[in-house]
Design an enzyme around this catalytic site. Structure first.
Site, PDB file in Angstrom:
ATOM      1  N   GLY A  98      -7.261  -6.813   0.451  1.00 22.95           N
ATOM      2  CA  GLY A  98      -7.762  -5.436   0.405  1.00 22.95           C
ATOM      3  C   GLY A  98      -9.275  -5.435   0.295  1.00 22.95           C
ATOM      4  O   GLY A  98      -9.951  -6.395   0.711  1.00 22.95           O
ATOM      5  N   ALA A 133       0.854  -1.200   0.000  1.00 25.20           N
ATOM      6  CA  ALA A 133       0.000   0.000   0.000  1.00 25.20           C
ATOM      7  C   ALA A 133       0.881   1.238   0.000  1.00 25.20           C
ATOM      8  O   ALA A 133       1.901   1.291   0.697  1.00 25.20           O
ATOM      9  CB  ALA A 133      -0.893  -0.009   1.234  1.00 25.20           C
ATOM     10  N   GLU A 189      -8.168 -12.009  -0.482  1.00 27.06           N
ATOM     11  CA  GLU A 189      -8.600 -11.935   0.915  1.00 27.06           C
ATOM     12  C   GLU A 189      -9.213 -10.555   1.083  1.00 27.06           C
ATOM     13  O   GLU A 189      -8.505  -9.550   1.101  1.00 27.06           O
ATOM     14  CB  GLU A 189      -7.377 -12.162   1.818  1.00 27.06           C
ATOM     15  N   GLU A 210     -18.574  -2.948   6.651  1.00 28.62           N
ATOM     16  CA  GLU A 210     -17.434  -2.930   7.559  1.00 28.62           C
ATOM     17  C   GLU A 210     -17.184  -1.492   8.033  1.00 28.62           C
ATOM     18  O   GLU A 210     -17.051  -0.592   7.200  1.00 28.62           O
ATOM     19  CB  GLU A 210     -16.223  -3.374   6.720  1.00 28.62           C
TER      20      GLU A 210
HETATM   21  P1  ADP Z   1      -8.422  -0.075   1.548  1.00 29.00           P
HETATM   22  O1  ADP Z   1      -9.727   0.594   1.316  1.00 29.00           O
HETATM   23  O2  ADP Z   1      -8.369  -0.890   2.759  1.00 29.00           O
HETATM   24  O3  ADP Z   1      -7.236   0.828   1.376  1.00 29.00           O
HETATM   25  P2  ADP Z   1      -7.909  -1.072  -1.078  1.00 29.00           P
HETATM   26  O4  ADP Z   1      -8.474  -2.287  -1.696  1.00 29.00           O
HETATM   27  O5  ADP Z   1      -8.236   0.247  -1.673  1.00 29.00           O
HETATM   28  O6  ADP Z   1      -8.331  -1.169   0.438  1.00 29.00           O
HETATM   29  O7  ADP Z   1      -6.319  -1.171  -0.985  1.00 29.00           O
HETATM   30  C1  ADP Z   1      -5.628  -2.369  -0.812  1.00 29.00           C
HETATM   31  C2  ADP Z   1      -4.463  -2.393  -1.782  1.00 29.00           C
HETATM   32  O8  ADP Z   1      -4.999  -2.334  -3.098  1.00 29.00           O
HETATM   33  C3  ADP Z   1      -3.512  -1.218  -1.654  1.00 29.00           C
HETATM   34  O9  ADP Z   1      -2.199  -1.667  -1.916  1.00 29.00           O
HETATM   35  C4  ADP Z   1      -3.979  -0.294  -2.740  1.00 29.00           C
HETATM   36  O10 ADP Z   1      -2.971   0.574  -3.225  1.00 29.00           O
HETATM   37  C5  ADP Z   1      -4.353  -1.291  -3.803  1.00 29.00           C
HETATM   38  N1  ADP Z   1      -5.256  -0.767  -4.834  1.00 29.00           N
HETATM   39  C6  ADP Z   1      -6.188   0.202  -4.729  1.00 29.00           C
HETATM   40  N2  ADP Z   1      -6.814   0.377  -5.922  1.00 29.00           N
HETATM   41  C7  ADP Z   1      -6.248  -0.511  -6.791  1.00 29.00           C
HETATM   42  C8  ADP Z   1      -6.455  -0.834  -8.171  1.00 29.00           C
HETATM   43  N3  ADP Z   1      -7.360  -0.193  -8.906  1.00 29.00           N
HETATM   44  N4  ADP Z   1      -5.703  -1.805  -8.716  1.00 29.00           N
HETATM   45  C9  ADP Z   1      -4.777  -2.461  -7.977  1.00 29.00           C
HETATM   46  N5  ADP Z   1      -4.543  -2.206  -6.685  1.00 29.00           N
HETATM   47  C10 ADP Z   1      -5.263  -1.246  -6.091  1.00 29.00           C
END
Ligand code: ADP
Length: 474
Positions: free
Chosen positions: A227, A176, A249, A378
């Site tokens: 995520g 992240a 997950e 959530e």
């Molecule tokens: P949260 O809301 O808990 O941050 P996300 O699913 O947005 O959950 O983030 C989890 C991971 O997914 C992070 O590493 C984030 O940068 C990544 N992420 C967010 N958007 C995308 C996307 N469009 N494609 C790939 N990864 C993403």
């Protein structure tokens, strides 16, 4: 302790500085910790190619070699556990004791995977055809694209990288962007552990762009993601064209059920750890607390006493139990959930104050109604909504009335009820009289829209291999 941060991309065992960078902030203070290099298309390509080249060699290493490298990494992580814990707290805000717990928990997946590397055995099958023998072996799935979240900046990484390496895969990881420093420190330790060039590559940049490249590139054969359900579904869709193996997950909406025959003190203690750990920002944390009507008031009163003891503040201080939420949007979501529940008839029984900075006071809501947002989504904040129920059938129906199925918890001393609920609750993991469920040798994962695949345990390794059989005629 002085902090050492690694702030460049880690590709092909080299640290790569880019002209563009981004800020990493401490959520407890709002201050910048440092800046980290930002991967563009060239770095993404280089990372994929490096992992692809490394895979061609790593695939042929013996289990003993994989085990040794992982054990080196494990020992180095444990030697640097205090430094890692500080980085976890600085970038994600969780209290330092919890951060240390996460580092040790994260390291346990490295040790477990090292041991399991030696046990990915195949089999010989009795053939139905004369003069033939069928051999089954498990081969590494290929180059792995891994994407991890900010709420466990250490453990979500080792839970993916370690079994992948044990299985014979190489990895491109995108942590992240809110918490890249723990990941990059782990890369530094992997260097010291003697990982070969390109075995793990760590890039941070535009999440959507990197996600798109990882899911569509034919050199990558496996995607593993932790995520949100929204992003998980997107990655699954994007992976369809090249038909990758995908583990997801995703989000949860865990029910936490307390029956009248439960040990109430144990249930309260279980809820405190399950709900308020990491300020409620875990995918397995209790989201809906169902308490049987006859003990509702007693349970609420005891919970209030326990919650009143939780100290909120900057998690770097040893006495803190509740750190900040990760960002302003996370805080606003928690406050909106409280406001919405109260507007639909719930009582603000404890806390709920909007504190300065990104902190939210630990909160208990009572008399919550099923139409409140907290019963469906959530919250990802330190908010415990208490619902009341009368019968077992009713609470099972309400617990399952969700699209999610990651974790569930119930507290009861009736052994027949335990058996009934274990079958009836739609969830990948269940805590029975326990608010803690996750360990390295159990298969972590969800059902329904909480995901697919398992991390940890024997099954965790099998998410990174493909079965191959050969028919031998003699
Ligand atoms: P949260 O809301 O808990 O941050 P996300 O699913 O947005 O959950 O983030 C989890 C991971 O997914 C992070 O590493 C984030 O940068 C990544 N992420 C967010 N958007 C995308 C996307 N469009 N494609 C790939 N990864 C993403």
């Amino acid at each position: 302790m002085s902090d050492k941060f690694y702030t460049d991309l880690y590709i092909n065992s080299k640290w790569i500085k880019t002209s563009k960078s981004f800020e990493v902030k401490n959520p407890a203070t709002g201050e910048e910790i440092t800046k980290v290099s930002f991967a563009g298309p060239n770095e993404i390509e280089l990372a994929i190619q490096s992992a692809s080249d490394a895979f061609k060699k790593w695939k042929y290493t013996t289990a003993k070699v994989r085990c040794e490298k992982l054990m080196n990494w494990f020992r180095l992580i444990m030697e640097h556990k205090d430094q890692l814990a500080r980085i976890v707290t600085l970038e994600c805000g969780k209290p330092i004791k919890e951060a240390l717990g996460e580092v040790i928990y994260g390291a346990s997946f490295v040790e477990w995977s090292a041991e399991q590397a030696k046990r990915i055995d195949g089999s010989i099958i009795n053939s139905p055809l004369a003069n033939t023998e069928i051999n089954v072996s498990f081969e590494p799935a290929g180059v792995v694209g891994a994407i991890t979240p900010w709420n466990f900046p250490m453990a979500m990484i080792t839970r993916k990288i370690a079994p992948a390496i044990a299985a014979g895969c190489s990895v491109v990881l995108k942590p992240a962007e809110l918490t890249p420093l723990t990941a990059l420190y782990l890369a530094h330790l992997s260097e010291l552990a003697g990982f070969p060039e390109g075995l793990i590559n760590i890039i941070v940049g535009d999440a959507a762009e990197i996600g798109n490249r990882l899911t569509t590139d034919p050199r990558i054969r496996k995607i593993t993601f932790t995520g949100s359900t929204k992003v998980g579904k997107l990655l699954l869709t994007q992976s369809a064209e090249t038909l990758k193996k995908v583990s997801l997950e995703l989000g949860g909406n865990a029910p936490f059920i307390v029956f009248a025959d439960a040990n109430i003190d144990e249930a309260v203690a279980g809820l405190i750890i399950c709900k308020y750990r990491n300020a409620g920002q875990t995918c397995v944390c209790a989201n809906r607390v169902y308490v049987e009507e006859s003990i509702y008031d007693e349970f609420a009163a005891k919970l209030k006493t326990a919650v009143a003891n939780l100290k909120v503040g900057n998690g770097i201080n040893e006495d803190i139990n509740i750190g900040p939420l990760i960002n302003a949007a996370g805080k606003q979501k928690a406050l909106n959930h409280i406001k919405d529940a109260v507007s639909k008839g719930a009582t603000l029984y404890f806390g709920g104050k909007d504190m300065e900075g990104q902190f939210v006071e630990p909160t208990i809501l009572t008399n919550v109604t099923d139409d409140a947002i907290v019963s469906k989504e959530e919250t990802f904040g330190p908010v415990a909504p208490l619902f009341s129920f009368k019968t077992e059938d009713e609470v099972i129906r309400r617990a399952n009335d969700t699209n999610f199925g990651l974790a569930a918890y119930f507290f009861t001393t009736d052994y027949k009820r335990i058996q009934r609920l274990k079958s009836a609750i739609e969830s990948g993991m269940i805590g029975v009289n326990s608010g803690v469920i996750s360990v390295e040798n159990a298969p972590f994962g969800g059902v329904k829209e909480s995901g697919t695949g398992r991390e940890g345990g024997q099954l965790g390794i099998y998410d990174f291999v493909e079965a191959k059989y050969t028919m031998n005629k003699f």
